[in-house]
Design an enzyme around this catalytic site. Structure first.
Site, PDB file in Angstrom:
ATOM      1  CE  LYS A  35       2.639  -3.891  -1.449  1.00 39.81           C
ATOM      2  NZ  LYS A  35       4.093  -4.380  -1.458  1.00 39.81           N
ATOM      3  CB  THR A  36       3.038  -3.865  -7.079  1.00 36.89           C
ATOM      4  OG1 THR A  36       3.051  -4.537  -6.034  1.00 36.89           O
ATOM      5  CG2 THR A  36       4.255  -4.120  -7.804  1.00 36.89           C
ATOM      6  CG  ASP A  88       7.274  -3.214  -2.441  1.00 43.43           C
ATOM      7  OD1 ASP A  88       6.363  -2.644  -1.991  1.00 43.43           O
ATOM      8  OD2 ASP A  88       7.086  -4.091  -3.025  1.00 43.43           O
ATOM      9  CD  GLU A  89       5.510  -5.602   1.059  1.00 39.64           C
ATOM     10  OE1 GLU A  89       5.196  -5.501   2.034  1.00 39.64           O
ATOM     11  OE2 GLU A  89       5.262  -6.763   0.312  1.00 39.64           O
ATOM     12  CD  GLN A 130      -0.602  -5.592   3.601  1.00 40.81           C
ATOM     13  OE1 GLN A 130      -0.263  -6.660   3.174  1.00 40.81           O
ATOM     14  NE2 GLN A 130      -0.885  -4.406   3.274  1.00 40.81           N
ATOM     15  NE  ARG A 138      -3.268 -10.765   1.941  1.00 40.81           N
ATOM     16  CZ  ARG A 138      -2.612  -9.779   1.450  1.00 40.81           C
ATOM     17  NH1 ARG A 138      -2.033  -9.721   0.318  1.00 40.81           N
ATOM     18  NH2 ARG A 138      -2.986  -8.649   1.998  1.00 40.81           N
TER      19      ARG A 138
END
Length: 756
Positions: A36-37, A220-221, A251, A613
DNA sequence: CTGGTGACAGTTTTT
DNA sequence: CTGTCACCAG
């Protein structure tokens, strides 16, 4: 600098679509590890490069400074120096800047200071006391939570609709708290968002200006936004929203701070024409790990179904282990890490241990120290929360805005200068009677003294000695304020340290004093970065940035040691090897979340975040017994474990064969196996961290991996040692204390054992 | 002003 | 079992 073709190359179809859909609102649902980044940054580069959008018309909003920094770095690689013209920052930082610039329109002082949690707490405490309420009954902490919640939901005191007596009291405290903030020319964290929203809502002109300035908004997020943030973005983006948001409901783990994952669904409702793009392909983990993650999260009802996949193949099965207790839990982890390292399957730094609560780190740390394994602990005391740092910053804050009463009361007698509680009490009362800020009262006192007609005009309820002490303090602050003009920030800071005698006060010859002094030196080095700015802006910018940053950059990346951190802190990170510990009922899921289905879903997401993770190896641990609050208790394995298909877990196939429906992992069997391996490794391996540590000059006394005994901090392991001046600076992990940086020559510390 | 004592709470905490 | 904080004595 990349060409357009390079910007799109290497992206998968969904990612490309996300980058190329330029018109109108776009919602990207991005699973963990789905790049996504990458999408975010490439889209920015694409807008500029391919669409000719001037970079300064783009604003990208993140939640953390770290994310903002990362984005800046990546964009530098994609578009070179042009990235400087982009606006990239956290919600809070961007709002702080807008409010500073639009202070007039927003109706606040351009010199406002930002109050952090500690400052807020003292203000809340004062609010409770001002109303003559019992702070045991109305705990400032709890009141603050309510206030923050109201602010996050954009509810002003006037709009509160108290239903119970408690509500009513909370409401009055909220009101008083707001008044106090205003009197101190201060804003708290929440205010930064709330005031920006209010400004945009009430001032069409200002809003239009920012809409024109930023036609392209990226966030973002998105799942972590609260109502105020959502509203802010909606206002800024406007009708013809060129709004690009990236998020993942699964998330969302910050509901307790006001984040509302429903904002993802809300976006689709508010922007019905939005283009929705799903990123499900994962570039991080093995399929096995993803299958575990999918299985855990699939049980949540309130989500859009999504299934992560990878094209990189299965990978090894995950390992589930029952330890006897938390001590063994730690031992097992260390043995396993040593095992992996010995076989060359991982480096120490590739490993991470994740837990639900900070308290769990203690026994894990103990085990690491006991076994001589270095480690890095995330989330020890934050740099800017340290007492000495807050003190020094309070002086600077006071120079910047003398009405900052919280800062004033913090340092009025620090270092001690004979201004006791009684004196402060009298001063505060007197100021309140005159209806002026405390510092203004001090100034009145000083002027009257100068005019030498104090007897008749000024009747402060203060004795001569108290008055003299206060006058000296006032003169000191005035002197520093005047000196500010001609000095750069570093010089100003040094002057503060010298004139207030804080430097001598801190350096009291004790080890602790030394550590505190070193923290101040660290602050000095931060201040040095602002030394080139003109004096007026330097202080403002410095204070603002420092208030909005929780920690200085840690150089931890370079230290090759396993990382210990909470599941919350793990979000956004990745590790080749992940150990999730304490997978037990009442811990993960946490007991406080058990009776609320909403909160239970969040616990599940937390577990999901932890699992995702892991890149290669995943270990899921739980203990048969655990000591909590001094009481040892038999524990039940987490329900999340029961959701994992048996074939994904090493050794569980047997259960399948035995058609054992329940998950009760018989302690004996797993424990026995693990115990055997613990023993054999301990024997077979004299751990040799030296193989992976970086070389250090032989002249140094301490080496990575050395076990040491410190007079104050107890047992520890050397994590790093380097030359600093002509002394040796040693970073040591102490059990139950955390990382400490010490000077070898000063520290009362001896080597107990060395690595080889 | 420091140091001791007793009460009390103990989930997570991007800003 | 801790760590923190308010409060009081010296």
């Amino acid at each position: 600098m990349a060409r357009t073709t390079e910007i799109l190359a290497g992206l998968n179809r969904a990612q490309q679509e996300a980058v190329e859909t330029v018109d109108g609102p776009v919602l990207v649902l991005a699973g963990p590890g789905s790049g996504k980044t990458r999408v975010l940054t490439h889209r920015v580069a694409y807008l500029v490069r391919e669409y000719g959008v001037p970079p300064w018309q783009i604003v990208a909003v993140t939640f953390t400074n770290k994310a903002a920094r990362e984005m800046r770095e990546r964009l530098y690689h994609l578009m070179g120096d042009q990235f400087r013209q982009l606006t990239i920052g956290t919600f809070h930082a961007i709002c702080a800047r807008i409010l500073r610039r639009e202070a007039d329109a927003a109706g606040i002082s351009p010199r406002y200071v930002i109050y952090d949690r500690t400052d807020q707490l003292s203000l809340a405490r004062r609010a409770v006391r001002d109303l003559n309420l019992d702070d045991k009954l109305f705990r400032p902490q709890a009141m603050l939570r309510r206030i923050s919640k109201a602010k996050n939901e954009l509810i002003t005191p006037a709009e509160m609709r108290p239903a119970t007596y408690r509500d009513e009291v909370a409401w009055r405290i909220y009101e008083r708290y707001e008044t106090l903030l205003a009197e101190n020319s201060a804003l708290d964290f929440d205010d930064l968002l709330v005031r920006a929203v209010r400004l945009f809502r009430q001032n069409a002109e200002v809003l239009a200006g920012y809409r024109r300035r930023y036609p392209f908004v990226l966030v973002d997020e998105w799942q972590d936004t609260n109502m105020a943030q959502y509203e802010l973005v909606k206002l800024l983006a406007g009708e013809r929203a060129n709004l690009f948001v990236v998020g993942d409901e699964d998330q969302s783990i910050y509901a307790f701070r006001g984040a509302d994952y429903r904002n993802v669904a809300r976006f689709r409702k508010d922007f019905p024409h939005a283009c929705v793009i799903l990123l499900e392909r994962n570039y991080r983990s093995t399929q096995t790990i993803l299958d575990v993650a999918n299985a855990v999260i699939a049980r949540n009802i309130q989500r859009q179904p999504k299934r992560l996949y990878t094209e990189q193949g299965g990978g090894c099965q995950v390992t589930a282990i029952e330890a006897y207790d938390e001590q063994e839990e730690g031992d097992i982890i260390i043995s396993e890490i040593q095992h992996l390292v010995a076989r060359g399957q991982a480096r120490l730094g590739d490993c991470a241990v994740m837990y639900r609560t900070n308290a769990q780190s203690r026994p894990i740390e103990d085990a690491f120290v006991r076994r001589g394994m270095p480690y890095k602990l995330v989330g020890a005391t934050r740099f800017y929360a340290r007492r000495e740092i807050k003190d020094v910053l309070a002086y600077l804050r006071l120079i910047h805005n003398p009405y900052d009463g919280v800062g004033l009361s913090r340092i009025i007698n620090m270092p001690p200068r004979a201004i006791g509680q009684k004196t402060v009490g009298g001063l505060v009362k007197w100021a309140a009677e005159m209806g002026v800020p405390v510092y203004a009262a001090l100034q009145v006192l000083a002027e009257a003294e100068e005019a030498e007609e104090s007897e008749g005009k000024v009747r402060a309820p203060l004795g001569t000695r108290a008055k003299r002490a206060l006058l000296a303090f006032t003169a000191l602050i005035e002197e520093l304020s005047r000196a500010r003009q001609g000095l750069n920030l570093l010089e100003l800071l040094d002057l503060v340290l010298e004139r207030t005698r804080y430097a001598t006060y801190v350096q009291d010859g004790t080890e602790e004093g030394q550590a505190r002094w070193e923290n101040i030196l660290e602050l000095r080095s931060v201040a040095r970065d602002y030394a080139d700015l003109p004096p007026e802006t330097a202080l403002t910018t410095f204070l603002e940035e420092v208030a909005l940053v929780s920690d200085v950059d840690d150089l931890d990346e370079q230290v090759d040691a396993p990382t210990l951190l909470t599941l919350h802190a793990a979000k956004g990170l990745e590790f080749a090897v992940v150990f999730i510990v304490g997978l037990e009922e009442k811990l993960l899921p946490h007991s406080r979340s058990m009776d609320d289905p909403e909160q239970m879903e969040e616990e599940r997401r937390l577990c999901y975040v932890g699992v995702t993770r892991a890149k290669e190896r995943l270990y899921l641990l739980h203990a048969f017994r655990r000591t909590l609050y001094g009481e040892s208790e038999v524990r039940e394995p987490s329900r999340f474990l029961a959701d994992i298909p048996l074939h994904l877990v090493k050794g569980w196939e047997e259960k399948q064969a035995a058609r054992q429906p329940s998950l009760g992992l018989e302690p004996g069997r797993f424990l026995g196996r693990m115990r055997a391996s613990v023993a054999s490794f301990a024997a077979a391996q004299r751990p040799k961290p030296s193989a992976v540590e970086r070389p250090s000059p032989t002249a140094l006394r301490f080496r990575t991996g050395d076990q040491v005994q410190h007079k104050v901090f107890g047992q520890g392991v050397v994590i790093e040692s380097r030359l600093s001046g002509d002394d040796e600076q040693v970073m040591v992990a102490f059990a139950g204390v955390g990382l400490k940086r010490l000077m070898a020559s000063l520290a009362p510390m001896d080597k107990v054992a060395t690595t080889d």
